[in-house]
Enzyme design. Structure first.
Site, PDB file in Angstrom:
ATOM      1  N   LYS A 134       2.063   3.337  -5.143  1.00 17.36           N
ATOM      2  CA  LYS A 134       1.510   2.003  -5.434  1.00 17.36           C
ATOM      3  C   LYS A 134       2.204   0.898  -4.639  1.00 17.36           C
ATOM      4  CE  LYS A 134      -0.161   3.147 -10.080  1.00 17.36           C
ATOM      5  NZ  LYS A 134       0.334   4.543 -10.190  1.00 17.36           N
ATOM      6  N   ARG A 135       2.356   1.113  -3.353  1.00 18.62           N
ATOM      7  CA  ARG A 135       3.021   0.129  -2.506  1.00 18.62           C
ATOM      8  C   ARG A 135       2.047  -0.962  -2.067  1.00 18.62           C
ATOM      9  NH1 ARG A 135       7.063   2.379  -4.537  1.00 18.62           N
ATOM     10  NH2 ARG A 135       8.651   3.403  -3.266  1.00 18.62           N
TER      11      ARG A 135
END
Length: 259
Positions: free
Chosen positions: A105-106
């Site tokens: 989830k960058r």
């Protein structure tokens, strides 16, 4: 890369992904005991326990499933030893022929996002050499910072034949605080979906794009809408089981081709 995932799903007749989200409390006592006897009740001991636990899961399931999804936070909490366990897990899964979807989830500004993309999906340059660091096949991406945060991932995907899954409508109960808000009458998650479609056109791999999306199983009515609006995007669907999603709910996330 999406074609490789499709091939594995078709071959094993299993459109599923196994999450490798090892909380230490879930690891069987005998595995914990062996790890602690060797490394003590240390970060190294915890990392060894979750690595051995993962290895057992992968050995048992690799002939039945096409892909795994390790959640990086479960490894980061144990510091450097935990990240070593993460890297070993990714490498072992790939050795077993599994597609690895890194649940990271960058999402950040351009240069930082580029570093995330290179570290997880691409190759980092060191002098005259380059190295694939974690070398996952796909990564989850948070689009909140807009195109600046996503485009570096797109570039790496095109260069390395990798893929991403962009968060559209997540499975958690409070996701609607932001994702359901309307902008000029259109829900924010739908606006993000439009961007996913546009980004996806840059990264086509056959009939499907290497840019997929994440829509929780807990919101099937929204999944049905977005499936129709994103016919070329694969949908990663978390939230099945413990979070409340059912098998019946999942039907709307598939195209007519069963993908």
């Amino acid at each position: 890369m999406i074609q490789k995932l499709i091939e594995e799903i078709t071959k094993k007749n299993a459109p599923v992904v196994v999450g490798l989200d090892p909380m230490l409390s879930y690891v069987p006592k005998q595995i914990q005991k062996a790890a602690f006897e060797e490394f003590g009740e240390t970060l190294e001991g915890a990392a060894e326990a979750i690595w051995q636990f993962n290895k057992g899961i992968v050995d048992a399931a690799c002939d039945l499933i096409p892909a795994v999804k390790p959640q990086i936070a479960m490894y980061e909490q144990f510091g450097i030893p935990g990240m070593v366990a993460f890297q070993k897990t990714v490498a072992y899964c790939k050795e077993k022929g599994l597609i690895v979807i890194a649940d990271i989830k960058r999402g950040d500004i351009g240069s930082t996002s580029a570093a995330y993309a290179v570290g997880h999906l691409g190759k980092v340059t060191v002098g005259s050499k380059s190295y694939a660091v974690f070398d996952e096949d796909f990564a989850t991406v948070n689009p909140y910072l807009g195109s600046d945060g996503v485009k570096p991932f797109l570039e790496v995907c095109k260069e390395q034949d990798k893929g991403i899954f962009v968060l559209i409508k997540t499975s958690n109960p409070s996701s609607g605080e932001f994702q359901d808000q309307k902008v000029d009458g259109v829900p924010l998650y739908e606006l993000v979906g439009r961007k996913v479609a546009a980004w996806g056109e840059e990264c086509m791999d056959g009939d499907y794009s290497n840019v997929g999306c994440v829509i929780g199983a807990t919101y099937p009515e929204m999944g049905k809408i977005m499936r129709q609006k994103l016919p070329k995007s694969y949908i990663l669907v978390p939230g099945y089981g413990a979070q409340g999603g059912t098998a019946k709910d999942l039907a709307v996330y598939f195209n007519e081709d069963g993908l």
